[in-house]
Design an enzyme around this catalytic site. Structure first.
Site, mmCIF file in Angstrom:
data_model
loop_
_atom_site.group_PDB
_atom_site.id
_atom_site.type_symbol
_atom_site.label_atom_id
_atom_site.label_comp_id
_atom_site.label_asym_id
_atom_site.label_seq_id
_atom_site.Cartn_x
_atom_site.Cartn_y
_atom_site.Cartn_z
ATOM 1 N N LYS A 40 -14.479 -30.796 35.752
ATOM 2 C CA LYS A 40 -13.840 -30.922 37.131
ATOM 3 C C LYS A 40 -12.819 -29.520 36.803
ATOM 4 O O LYS A 40 -12.680 -29.283 35.665
ATOM 5 C CB LYS A 40 -12.701 -31.931 37.395
ATOM 6 C CG LYS A 40 -11.904 -32.547 36.317
ATOM 7 C CD LYS A 40 -11.489 -33.919 36.645
ATOM 8 C CE LYS A 40 -10.489 -34.565 35.529
ATOM 9 N NZ LYS A 40 -10.100 -35.852 35.499
ATOM 10 N N ARG A 141 -3.798 -45.278 41.456
ATOM 11 C CA ARG A 141 -4.062 -44.038 41.921
ATOM 12 C C ARG A 141 -5.005 -44.277 43.311
ATOM 13 O O ARG A 141 -4.755 -44.172 44.299
ATOM 14 C CB ARG A 141 -4.604 -43.217 40.907
ATOM 15 C CG ARG A 141 -4.892 -41.801 41.374
ATOM 16 C CD ARG A 141 -5.177 -40.613 40.277
ATOM 17 N NE ARG A 141 -6.417 -40.834 39.367
ATOM 18 C CZ ARG A 141 -6.744 -40.068 38.407
ATOM 19 N NH1 ARG A 141 -6.082 -39.273 38.160
ATOM 20 N NH2 ARG A 141 -7.837 -40.460 37.879
ATOM 21 N N HIS A 172 -10.485 -46.765 35.919
ATOM 22 C CA HIS A 172 -9.832 -45.466 34.932
ATOM 23 C C HIS A 172 -8.805 -46.104 34.518
ATOM 24 O O HIS A 172 -7.743 -46.745 34.800
ATOM 25 C CB HIS A 172 -9.310 -44.265 35.882
ATOM 26 C CG HIS A 172 -9.122 -43.127 35.155
ATOM 27 N ND1 HIS A 172 -9.788 -42.592 33.988
ATOM 28 C CD2 HIS A 172 -8.131 -42.338 35.070
ATOM 29 C CE1 HIS A 172 -9.289 -41.636 33.848
ATOM 30 N NE2 HIS A 172 -8.288 -41.141 34.375
ATOM 31 N N ARG A 225 -17.576 -41.231 31.023
ATOM 32 C CA ARG A 225 -17.100 -39.763 31.649
ATOM 33 C C ARG A 225 -16.206 -39.194 30.737
ATOM 34 O O ARG A 225 -15.072 -39.367 30.275
ATOM 35 C CB ARG A 225 -15.905 -40.476 32.737
ATOM 36 C CG ARG A 225 -16.765 -41.132 33.875
ATOM 37 C CD ARG A 225 -15.831 -41.604 35.034
ATOM 38 N NE ARG A 225 -14.386 -42.037 34.505
ATOM 39 C CZ ARG A 225 -13.882 -43.215 34.762
ATOM 40 N NH1 ARG A 225 -14.958 -44.078 34.988
ATOM 41 N NH2 ARG A 225 -12.979 -43.631 34.249
ATOM 42 N N TYR A 271 13.248 -10.377 31.612
ATOM 43 C CA TYR A 271 14.129 -10.812 33.119
ATOM 44 C C TYR A 271 15.140 -11.514 32.302
ATOM 45 O O TYR A 271 14.875 -12.411 31.475
ATOM 46 C CB TYR A 271 13.230 -11.550 33.855
ATOM 47 C CG TYR A 271 12.452 -10.606 34.513
ATOM 48 C CD1 TYR A 271 12.823 -9.570 35.651
ATOM 49 C CD2 TYR A 271 11.041 -10.859 34.498
ATOM 50 C CE1 TYR A 271 12.090 -8.945 36.403
ATOM 51 C CE2 TYR A 271 10.019 -9.989 35.333
ATOM 52 C CZ TYR A 271 10.574 -8.953 36.210
ATOM 53 O OH TYR A 271 9.836 -8.184 36.926
ATOM 54 N N CYS A 317 6.782 -12.557 31.601
ATOM 55 C CA CYS A 317 6.744 -12.174 33.008
ATOM 56 C C CYS A 317 5.576 -12.577 33.796
ATOM 57 O O CYS A 317 4.735 -13.053 33.050
ATOM 58 C CB CYS A 317 6.839 -10.567 33.027
ATOM 59 S SG CYS A 317 7.925 -9.809 32.037
ATOM 60 N N ASP A 319 2.843 -10.870 34.521
ATOM 61 C CA ASP A 319 1.746 -9.908 34.011
ATOM 62 C C ASP A 319 1.759 -9.590 32.855
ATOM 63 O O ASP A 319 0.719 -8.882 32.405
ATOM 64 C CB ASP A 319 1.386 -8.904 35.021
ATOM 65 C CG ASP A 319 1.643 -9.549 36.344
ATOM 66 O OD1 ASP A 319 1.045 -10.076 37.235
ATOM 67 O OD2 ASP A 319 2.417 -8.674 37.295
HETATM 68 C C1 LIG Z 1 -10.413 -36.668 34.617
HETATM 69 C C2 LIG Z 1 -11.117 -37.827 34.494
HETATM 70 C C3 LIG Z 1 -11.743 -38.238 33.514
HETATM 71 C C4 LIG Z 1 -11.793 -37.422 32.161
HETATM 72 O O1 LIG Z 1 -10.698 -37.625 31.367
HETATM 73 P P1 LIG Z 1 -10.546 -36.969 29.805
HETATM 74 O O2 LIG Z 1 -9.367 -37.718 29.439
HETATM 75 O O3 LIG Z 1 -10.496 -35.631 29.957
HETATM 76 O O4 LIG Z 1 -11.998 -37.507 29.099
HETATM 77 C C5 LIG Z 1 -12.316 -39.502 33.421
HETATM 78 N N1 LIG Z 1 -12.343 -40.317 34.605
HETATM 79 C C6 LIG Z 1 -11.581 -39.993 35.491
HETATM 80 C C7 LIG Z 1 -11.482 -40.812 36.779
HETATM 81 C C8 LIG Z 1 -10.811 -38.864 35.539
HETATM 82 O O5 LIG Z 1 -10.228 -38.679 36.755
#
Ligand SMILES: *Cc1c(COP(=O)(O)O)cnc(C)c1O
Length: 375
Positions: A40, A141, A172, A225, A271, A317, A319
């Site tokens: 992602k 979530r 998760h 994952r 700045y 800044c 850029d």
């Molecule tokens: C982003 C995400 C992951 C990956 O997490 P890491 O900490 O980068 O390994 C796994 N599962 C879900 C649902 C996520 O949103």
């Protein structure tokens, strides 16, 4: 945004390091367990398609993304034979596009399934949509929170079996990267409890992000994952130091001095005039800024030139930013903002620690204006 190819600044992505990290993870998997690389946010800023290609070589058998467009990007790049799961929620109106492209979507309510089924009912020809149920065991979530919601959705799924393929179920963890595992155990217990109403089980049962794969027992699930650690970072930052294998950061950021001058004592830089020279100083200008993803509050931190630390002076800044040089240096001198220089190294963790965030935000914050160079 255009890619600034006519400027001396680039993100360098080391594919060997990506391969190493992912390969080590696949070699440690329990028997019968698969690794889906999480790509992602453009592969955490490393380039989703390039990362996916390396991940395939390293033994990944699928991918996770956050939004449907990211899955479509992989399909368009020719990654057609691997499962892709969209981890976020997708509008029911887009479910047909997912089904056509063989992309799995996450389900968090029975109502969503009904909405998709009604739409599919109106279409002449439609492939079944592959779905993974999300279970909210304590992340708060998305996902089903209790057995009643889950059972209702399973019933809806069965009633529309011609439209859906029940491919996976997952949760998760919110604290898998913490040294204290009480909350992890609480979530795991919730997960096991919810799973008692899921019969038969789908092909994939998955709970592990990088942190879980590194530090916890996730027996009972069969897919990981794998995200941040594939890119070479410890998910805990510095909280848990022991790692089962070395992680090699894959991304560096290199640029050059675009301007060099000596200023007299008592001159302010940048700045807000937040830095004032106390003596005559050599000041270098670097041609990247917060529009490239350099945190604006990096003043006081440093970059590396030839293995030597050079302080960032004045506010960053949009850029450009300025650094204090030990002596006059020619325009074009290499500046390492992140990565190895001589025997010193600046990691995304170092930048994150200084700016009060985590490596993830630094890595995916580098904007598309910076070219990605693959080595
Ligand atoms: C982003 C995400 C992951 C990956 O997490 P890491 O900490 O980068 O390994 C796994 N599962 C879900 C649902 C996520 O949103």
């Amino acid at each position: 945004m255009v890619v600034a190819n006519h400027r001396n600044a680039q993100l360098i992505i080391n594919q060997k390091h990506l391969y190493h990290n992912i390969k080590m993870a696949t070699e440690r998997l329990n028997a019968g367990t698969e690794l889906f690389m999480v790509v992602k946010a453009d592969g955490y800023g490393h380039g989703a398609v390039q990362v996916a290609q390396v991940a395939i070589k390293a033994g990944a058998s699928g991918f996770c993304v956050a939004v449907l467009d990211e899955a479509l990007e992989l399909r368009a790049a020719g990654i057609v034979d691997y499962p892709i799961l969209v981890l976020g929620l997708t509008d029911p109106a887009d479910a047909a596009v997912a089904a056509e492209n063989n992309i799995s979507l996450t389900v968090s309510s029975a109502q969503w399934l009904t909405q998709v089924a009604v739409m599919f009912n109106d279409l002449a020809e439609i492939k079944p949509l592959s779905v993974h149920f999300g279970l909210d065991t304590g992340m708060g979530r998305i996902g089903f929170q209790n057995k009643m919601e889950l059972t209702q959705a399973l019933t809806t799924l069965q009633a529309n079996a011609n439209y859906f393929n029940f491919d996976g179920i997952f949760t998760h963890f919110s604290t898998a990267d913490s040294a204290d595992d009480a909350y992890f155990q609480y979530q795991l217990t919730n997960f096991k409890n919810l799973m008692t109403v899921v019969n038969p089980q789908p092909k994939y049962v998955h709970v592990a992000n990088s942190a879980t794969s590194l530090w916890h027992d996730y027996t009972g699930s069969n897919m990981v994952r794998y995200g941040i650690s594939g890119y070479g970072y410890n998910p805990s930052g510095r909280e848990i130091e022991q790692l089962p294998y070395s992680l090699e950061p894959a991304m560096s950021l290199e640029t050059q001095i675009s301007y060099c001058k000596q200023v007299t004592a008592g001159k302010s830089i940048g700045y807000g005039a937040t830095y004032t020279t106390t003596q005559p100083e050599w000041i270098g200008t670097v041609p990247i800024g917060y529009a490239d993803g350099i945190p604006r509050n990096l003043q006081g931190f440093y970059v590396l030139i030839d293995g030597q630390k050079c302080e960032i002076v004045g506010r960053v800044c949009m850029d450009q930013f300025m650094i204090k040089l030990p002596h006059e240096l020619p325009v074009g001198t290499k500046v390492t903002v992140m990565g190895q220089s001589g025997d010193k190294m600046i990691s995304a963790d170092d930048i994150a620690e200084y700016t009060g965030t985590i490596s993830y935000e630094i890595l995916c914050g580098f904007s598309q204006r910076l070219p990605r160079k693959y080595i």
